[in-house]
Design an enzyme around this catalytic site. Structure first.
Site, PDB file in Angstrom:
ATOM      1  N   SER A 214      41.910  41.671  35.834  1.00  0.00           N
ATOM      2  CA  SER A 214      42.488  42.996  35.833  1.00  0.00           C
ATOM      3  C   SER A 214      42.525  43.591  34.427  1.00  0.00           C
ATOM      4  O   SER A 214      41.506  43.707  33.771  1.00  0.00           O
ATOM      5  CB  SER A 214      43.884  42.916  36.468  1.00  0.00           C
ATOM      6  OG  SER A 214      44.389  44.158  36.812  1.00  0.00           O
TER       7      SER A 214
ATOM      8  N   HIS B  61      38.864  44.634  39.511  1.00  0.00           N
ATOM      9  CA  HIS B  61      39.239  45.481  40.636  1.00  0.00           C
ATOM     10  C   HIS B  61      39.734  46.817  40.105  1.00  0.00           C
ATOM     11  O   HIS B  61      39.858  47.016  38.899  1.00  0.00           O
ATOM     12  CB  HIS B  61      40.295  44.814  41.539  1.00  0.00           C
ATOM     13  CG  HIS B  61      41.560  44.426  40.823  1.00  0.00           C
ATOM     14  ND1 HIS B  61      42.456  43.512  41.322  1.00  0.00           N
ATOM     15  CD2 HIS B  61      42.086  44.828  39.638  1.00  0.00           C
ATOM     16  CE1 HIS B  61      43.466  43.359  40.487  1.00  0.00           C
ATOM     17  NE2 HIS B  61      43.270  44.161  39.475  1.00  0.00           N
TER      18      HIS B  61
END
Length: 209
Positions: free
Chosen positions: A101, A126
């Site tokens: 992330s 993501h």
């Protein structure tokens, strides 16, 4: 799995890692090493940038940054990402454990040839998430900012990995986990290393060993 939140009040700053002893701090500083462990927060970003600036003021020798983090606050990751590019000293990014992330975002602050990882490292990319709340007009504004952030993150990943932007947009729609080998193939990592002395070795030298 925690996504990098868009807004600072989504992060939990109630528990901070214990401070290192003065002895270990000095040893780490002299080794020109910066450690980024745990959730990416504004406090972590401040401490990390402080260390980068201090080491950069000492000399232009390379700095080793060891990263193991599930991610955290997007803008705090931005701070570290940009600081790595701002200073004069080159930064060797070394992933270990997991780099997910917002941590993956700051990891990409280094040029590809200076992005390394240890064999067991896992990577996660993501899209950002946000906790929309309040009046409808505020929710609409937050949703628009999340979409802008998603596109920005996709462009950074595409630029730093060499992947087509269309593929990156598709990949970050869902959590995409990668092993160390898969991260090398994707373009996030240049080389998998086992020992510190391999940071200064060229790929051709390593192949002959």
């Amino acid at each position: 799995m925690e996504r990098f939140p868009m807004f600072a009040n989504e992060t939990d700053n109630t528990s901070q890692p214990p401070q290192n002893s003065a002895f270990l701090e000095e040893k780490t500083f002299r080794a020109r090493t910066v450690m980024v462990f745990g959730t990416v927060t504004d406090t972590m970003a401040s401490e990390t940038v402080r260390r980068l600036l201090a080491l950069d003021a000492e000399s232009n020798a390379p700095i080793d940054m060891i990263v193991s983090s599930p991610g955290g606050h997007l803008e705090s990751g931005d701070v570290i990402h940009d600081a790595v590019r701002f200073i004069s000293s080159p930064v060797n990014m070394i992933g270990t454990g997991w780099v997910g992330s917002a941590a993956n975002h700051l990891y990409l602050g280094a040029p590809r040839e200076r992005r390394f990882c240890l064999p067991q490292t896992r990577f996660l990319i993501h899209q950002p998430s946000g906790g929309a709340g309040g009046p409808a007009s505020d929710i609409a504004i937050q949703a628009k900012e999340i979409l802008k952030a998603r596109e920005r993150i996709a462009m950074v990943i595409a630029r730093e990995s060499g992947q087509p932007i269309e593929r990156v947009r598709e990949d970050i729609e869902r959590d995409k986990w990668m092993s160390a080998e898969e991260a090398v193939e994707y373009g996030l990592v240049s080389r998998i290393i086992v020992r510190r002395d391999e940071l200064s070795q060229t790929p051709s030298i390593m192949k002959t060993r």
